[in-house]
Design a protein around this motif. Structure first.
Motif, PDB file in Angstrom:
ATOM      1  N   GLU A 248       0.809  -1.212   0.000  1.00  0.00           N
ATOM      2  CA  GLU A 248       0.000   0.000   0.000  1.00  0.00           C
ATOM      3  C   GLU A 248       0.842   1.262   0.000  1.00  0.00           C
ATOM      4  O   GLU A 248       0.398   2.298  -0.489  1.00  0.00           O
ATOM      5  N   TYR A 249       2.054   1.206   0.575  1.00  0.00           N
ATOM      6  CA  TYR A 249       2.847   2.423   0.760  1.00  0.00           C
ATOM      7  C   TYR A 249       4.239   2.318   0.144  1.00  0.00           C
ATOM      8  O   TYR A 249       5.163   3.022   0.572  1.00  0.00           O
ATOM      9  N   ASN A 250       4.410   1.466  -0.873  1.00  0.00           N
ATOM     10  CA  ASN A 250       5.729   1.355  -1.493  1.00  0.00           C
ATOM     11  C   ASN A 250       6.085   2.567  -2.344  1.00  0.00           C
ATOM     12  O   ASN A 250       7.216   2.715  -2.775  1.00  0.00           O
ATOM     13  N   PHE A 251       5.130   3.463  -2.592  1.00  0.00           N
ATOM     14  CA  PHE A 251       5.400   4.676  -3.368  1.00  0.00           C
ATOM     15  C   PHE A 251       6.166   5.717  -2.565  1.00  0.00           C
ATOM     16  O   PHE A 251       6.660   6.697  -3.136  1.00  0.00           O
ATOM     17  N   LEU A 252       6.284   5.536  -1.252  1.00  0.00           N
ATOM     18  CA  LEU A 252       6.895   6.566  -0.407  1.00  0.00           C
ATOM     19  C   LEU A 252       8.363   6.805  -0.741  1.00  0.00           C
ATOM     20  O   LEU A 252       8.880   7.894  -0.492  1.00  0.00           O
ATOM     21  N   LEU A 253       9.047   5.803  -1.286  1.00  0.00           N
ATOM     22  CA  LEU A 253      10.473   5.922  -1.569  1.00  0.00           C
ATOM     23  C   LEU A 253      10.771   6.366  -2.992  1.00  0.00           C
ATOM     24  O   LEU A 253      11.939   6.519  -3.342  1.00  0.00           O
ATOM     25  N   THR A 254       9.757   6.585  -3.801  1.00  0.00           N
ATOM     26  CA  THR A 254      10.007   7.025  -5.167  1.00  0.00           C
ATOM     27  C   THR A 254      10.407   8.501  -5.173  1.00  0.00           C
ATOM     28  O   THR A 254       9.825   9.307  -4.433  1.00  0.00           O
ATOM     29  N   PRO A 255      11.390   8.885  -5.979  1.00  0.00           N
ATOM     30  CA  PRO A 255      11.863  10.279  -5.968  1.00  0.00           C
ATOM     31  C   PRO A 255      10.772  11.286  -6.322  1.00  0.00           C
ATOM     32  O   PRO A 255      10.706  12.370  -5.726  1.00  0.00           O
ATOM     33  N   ASP A 256       9.902  10.955  -7.277  1.00  0.00           N
ATOM     34  CA  ASP A 256       8.856  11.896  -7.672  1.00  0.00           C
ATOM     35  C   ASP A 256       7.923  12.207  -6.510  1.00  0.00           C
ATOM     36  O   ASP A 256       7.523  13.361  -6.309  1.00  0.00           O
ATOM     37  N   PHE A 257       7.557  11.184  -5.740  1.00  0.00           N
ATOM     38  CA  PHE A 257       6.657  11.429  -4.615  1.00  0.00           C
ATOM     39  C   PHE A 257       7.352  12.192  -3.497  1.00  0.00           C
ATOM     40  O   PHE A 257       6.724  13.017  -2.813  1.00  0.00           O
ATOM     41  N   VAL A 258       8.628  11.944  -3.283  1.00  0.00           N
ATOM     42  CA  VAL A 258       9.369  12.674  -2.242  1.00  0.00           C
ATOM     43  C   VAL A 258       9.410  14.168  -2.564  1.00  0.00           C
ATOM     44  O   VAL A 258       9.207  15.025  -1.699  1.00  0.00           O
ATOM     45  N   VAL A 259       9.652  14.492  -3.833  1.00  0.00           N
ATOM     46  CA  VAL A 259       9.660  15.909  -4.242  1.00  0.00           C
ATOM     47  C   VAL A 259       8.274  16.525  -4.091  1.00  0.00           C
ATOM     48  O   VAL A 259       8.125  17.647  -3.588  1.00  0.00           O
ATOM     49  N   LEU A 260       7.253  15.796  -4.506  1.00  0.00           N
ATOM     50  CA  LEU A 260       5.883  16.293  -4.370  1.00  0.00           C
ATOM     51  C   LEU A 260       5.541  16.518  -2.898  1.00  0.00           C
ATOM     52  O   LEU A 260       4.906  17.527  -2.551  1.00  0.00           O
ATOM     53  N   ALA A 261       5.977  15.612  -2.040  1.00  0.00           N
ATOM     54  CA  ALA A 261       5.700  15.762  -0.609  1.00  0.00           C
ATOM     55  C   ALA A 261       6.386  17.000  -0.036  1.00  0.00           C
ATOM     56  O   ALA A 261       5.784  17.754   0.745  1.00  0.00           O
ATOM     57  N   TYR A 324       1.317  18.646 -14.445  1.00  0.00           N
ATOM     58  CA  TYR A 324       2.318  18.951 -13.427  1.00  0.00           C
ATOM     59  C   TYR A 324       2.719  20.425 -13.504  1.00  0.00           C
ATOM     60  O   TYR A 324       2.786  21.126 -12.488  1.00  0.00           O
ATOM     61  N   ILE A 325       2.967  20.912 -14.715  1.00  0.00           N
ATOM     62  CA  ILE A 325       3.367  22.307 -14.906  1.00  0.00           C
ATOM     63  C   ILE A 325       2.214  23.247 -14.559  1.00  0.00           C
ATOM     64  O   ILE A 325       2.423  24.306 -13.945  1.00  0.00           O
ATOM     65  N   CYS A 326       0.988  22.877 -14.927  1.00  0.00           N
ATOM     66  CA  CYS A 326      -0.171  23.703 -14.576  1.00  0.00           C
ATOM     67  C   CYS A 326      -0.331  23.809 -13.067  1.00  0.00           C
ATOM     68  O   CYS A 326      -0.686  24.876 -12.542  1.00  0.00           O
ATOM     69  N   TYR A 327      -0.056  22.718 -12.366  1.00  0.00           N
ATOM     70  CA  TYR A 327      -0.159  22.735 -10.908  1.00  0.00           C
ATOM     71  C   TYR A 327       0.842  23.703 -10.286  1.00  0.00           C
ATOM     72  O   TYR A 327       0.489  24.545  -9.451  1.00  0.00           O
ATOM     73  N   LEU A 328       2.105  23.604 -10.689  1.00  0.00           N
ATOM     74  CA  LEU A 328       3.108  24.483 -10.081  1.00  0.00           C
ATOM     75  C   LEU A 328       2.895  25.940 -10.482  1.00  0.00           C
ATOM     76  O   LEU A 328       3.201  26.863  -9.716  1.00  0.00           O
ATOM     77  N   PHE A 329       2.345  26.173 -11.679  1.00  0.00           N
ATOM     78  CA  PHE A 329       2.030  27.538 -12.095  1.00  0.00           C
ATOM     79  C   PHE A 329       0.941  28.136 -11.206  1.00  0.00           C
ATOM     80  O   PHE A 329       1.029  29.299 -10.778  1.00  0.00           O
ATOM     81  N   LEU A 431       9.247  22.222  -7.310  1.00  0.00           N
ATOM     82  CA  LEU A 431       8.734  21.307  -8.328  1.00  0.00           C
ATOM     83  C   LEU A 431       9.345  21.578  -9.690  1.00  0.00           C
ATOM     84  O   LEU A 431       9.657  20.650 -10.441  1.00  0.00           O
ATOM     85  N   CYS A 432       9.510  22.856 -10.007  1.00  0.00           N
ATOM     86  CA  CYS A 432      10.075  23.220 -11.306  1.00  0.00           C
ATOM     87  C   CYS A 432      11.516  22.722 -11.435  1.00  0.00           C
ATOM     88  O   CYS A 432      11.889  22.136 -12.454  1.00  0.00           O
ATOM     89  N   CYS A 433      12.315  22.933 -10.399  1.00  0.00           N
ATOM     90  CA  CYS A 433      13.711  22.479 -10.437  1.00  0.00           C
ATOM     91  C   CYS A 433      13.800  20.962 -10.508  1.00  0.00           C
ATOM     92  O   CYS A 433      14.654  20.411 -11.214  1.00  0.00           O
ATOM     93  N   ALA A 434      12.911  20.277  -9.790  1.00  0.00           N
ATOM     94  CA  ALA A 434      12.915  18.812  -9.835  1.00  0.00           C
ATOM     95  C   ALA A 434      12.563  18.306 -11.224  1.00  0.00           C
ATOM     96  O   ALA A 434      13.150  17.340 -11.723  1.00  0.00           O
ATOM     97  N   ARG A 435      11.604  18.939 -11.876  1.00  0.00           N
ATOM     98  CA  ARG A 435      11.223  18.526 -13.225  1.00  0.00           C
ATOM     99  C   ARG A 435      12.354  18.767 -14.216  1.00  0.00           C
ATOM    100  O   ARG A 435      12.624  17.945 -15.090  1.00  0.00           O
ATOM    101  N   LEU A 436      13.043  19.920 -14.092  1.00  0.00           N
ATOM    102  CA  LEU A 436      14.163  20.203 -14.984  1.00  0.00           C
ATOM    103  C   LEU A 436      15.299  19.209 -14.779  1.00  0.00           C
ATOM    104  O   LEU A 436      15.932  18.754 -15.738  1.00  0.00           O
ATOM    105  N   ALA A 437      15.572  18.865 -13.510  1.00  0.00           N
ATOM    106  CA  ALA A 437      16.627  17.891 -13.228  1.00  0.00           C
ATOM    107  C   ALA A 437      16.278  16.523 -13.784  1.00  0.00           C
ATOM    108  O   ALA A 437      17.135  15.805 -14.309  1.00  0.00           O
ATOM    109  N   LYS A 438      14.998  16.151 -13.707  1.00  0.00           N
ATOM    110  CA  LYS A 438      14.577  14.855 -14.235  1.00  0.00           C
ATOM    111  C   LYS A 438      14.723  14.808 -15.750  1.00  0.00           C
ATOM    112  O   LYS A 438      15.151  13.799 -16.318  1.00  0.00           O
TER     113      LYS A 438
END
Length: 490
Positions: A248-261, A324-329, A431-438
């Protein structure tokens, strides 16, 4: 015909009873988030009646928001393991009881417990399961469905803000809280609408243990054997529980979710104080009580437009991959609005602020579950939303009292609103910096040669997938070897 395997999910219907789920979630957001926003209208009444400063009075709103978000994983747990209907109905009973008990409060601490903890707990059990149900019923039109469902917060604020002000004037704050307690009982009706989707996967049925073989039920006479094996049963059940929790909670260690959190933490800190202090700030610059409540109504109705239009726009094919971009905007625009608020000191200029802030607030609130679903997937959406709303808890708890302390210390609202604005802008920049790095990591390097490219391995989600060309070469070598052996036998 072969019967479908138990535990497998059908595709979301994107309609049908799903629209009743949207209506139910719409009503849930009215009874939870809209009522929470309208608590700020009681701010001046509580401050005057109990003769307390800004910081101590602000704890009421903070505890409501904190308890709602802090207990969101509990709501997800009840929804996953008992029933979404049971969770929402139980939440309605608790929230109603908290508001009714608050109408008899004689001390501010009483409101902390009844209006803060008990009502917030009830909202938590209702809010996150209702939102997750919408994601289970919709896929193609998910953003639009969420836009309609989440617009209940804006519509509820638009209607309830002047109504609550009128109730306070007619029946005092005690009578207004008593009537709101009866109104929140409608959550029980909303819970009855939350019918589980047919064939939806059950977390209890999702686990497969290849190393375990389930034996048929033992005869009743073998009681001694069951007694001896009971420690093994306990170990096996503990292993099952651990695997269930990890699934149920294996998503907690994914980098995308950590940045979103991390982004959610700063966003929640910045957005909460404005709903608490917009009415007191308007009153402090000479706006009347009715006009101050009307500002909340404007914010609420424009919030609706933001919910629906952003939901509809981000469902279009041209913008669907840019959610994702609309959200951060939207988060960044709300931060800019907070930065300009201290220079707006009259009702005519506060109205455009309510329009702008309300629109982008509705936009990013709609996209929170959509972006979360894009990051973790629909199967883990309920648990992920519980964690996301849990992360709102601490910022919601500390930001209004901190803003109130700054008002008490400085004598104005400038520092508080600037801190909120910079916090939301930082959330958007993170969020913007994380997306650019990805994107930079995804940029493919120039291949060295044809042979190395043919045998190159690709990594996807931690699993190694060998290229087809490499496998074909290996099969070709084996085929040549078999033909050579056959020729030698001749």
């Amino acid at each position: 015909m072969v019967a479908p395997l138990k535990g497998l999910s059908t595709s979301p219907p994107d309609g049908g009873w799903g629209w009743m789920i949207v209506i139910g979630c719409f009503l849930v957001t009215i009874c939870t988030r809209a009522v929470t926003r309208c608590i700020s209208i009681f701010f001046v009444e509580f401050q005057t009646y109990f003769a307390q400063d800004y910081a101590r009075t602000a704890w009421i709103h903070s505890i409501v928001d904190c308890a709602t978000m802090l207990c969101a994983p509990l709501g997800s747990f009840i929804s996953n393991h008992v029933s979404c209907q049971v969770g929402i109905m139980l939440g309605g009973l608790l929230a109603s009881a908290g508001l009714i008990l608050s109408s008899f409060a004689t001390r501010l601490e009483h409101l902390y417990l009844s209006l803060g903890v008990l009502t917030g707990l009830g909202f938590a059990l209702s809010y996150s399961p209702a939102i997750a149900m919408v994601g289970n019923y919709f896929n193609k039109r998910k953003a639009l469905a969420y836009g309609i469902a989440m617009s209940g917060s804006g519509i509820g604020t638009f209607i309830l803000a002047p109504v609550v002000q009128l109730l306070i004037e007619q029946f005092s704050w005690r009578g207004a809280l008593l009537i709101l307690g009866g109104f929140v009982l409608n959550l029980c009706v909303c819970g009855a609408l939350m019918r589980p989707i047919a064939g939806k996967e059950n977390p209890k049925n999702m686990l497969e243990f290849p190393e375990q073989e389930f034996e048929p039920e033992a005869p009743k006479q073998d009681l001694k054997q069951w007694t001896i094996c009971s420690p093994l049963i306990k170990v096996w059940s503990h292993k099952c529980l651990c695997r269930c929790s990890w699934q149920e909670y294996n998503f907690l260690l994914t980098p995308d979710f950590v940045v979103l959190a991390g982004s959610v933490l700063f966003m929640a800190y910045g957005c909460s104080p404005l709903f608490v202090y917009l009415v007191p700030y308007a009153l402090s610059v000479g706006v009347s009580h009715q006009q101050a409540a009307f500002l909340m109504s404007i914010l609420g109705v424009i919030d609706i437009i933001g919910n629906i239009t952003f939901g509809w726009l981000t469902d279009r094919r041209c913008l669907k991959k840019y959610r994702y971009i609309c959200y951060l905007f939207a988060v960044g625009m709300d931060g800019l609005c907070c930065l300009f608020l201290p220079v707006l000191q009259s009702f005519p200029v506060l109205v455009p602020f309510s329009f702008t802030f309300g629109y982008f607030d509705g936009a990013y609130v709609t996209l929170i579950p959509v972006v979360t679903a894009d990051v973790v997937g629909t199967a883990s959406l309920s648990s992920a939303l519980g964690v996301v709303y849990f992360l709102h808890a601490i910022p919601y708890l500390i930001s209004p009292p901190v803003a109130g302390w700054l008002v008490d210390t400085t004598g104005n609202y400038t520092t508080s609103f600037l801190l909120c604005g910079f916090s939301m802008i930082f959330s958007s920049m993170l969020l913007c910096c994380a997306r650019l790095a990805k994107r930079a990591r995804r940029t493919p390097s120039r291949p060295l040669g044809r042979d190395s490219n043919a045998k190159q391995t690709s990594w996807t989600n931690g699993a190694i997938a060998y290229s087809v060309t490499g496998e074909l070469e290996q099969k070709g070598v084996e085929l040549l070897a078999s033909e050579a052996n056959a020729f030698s036998k001749r």
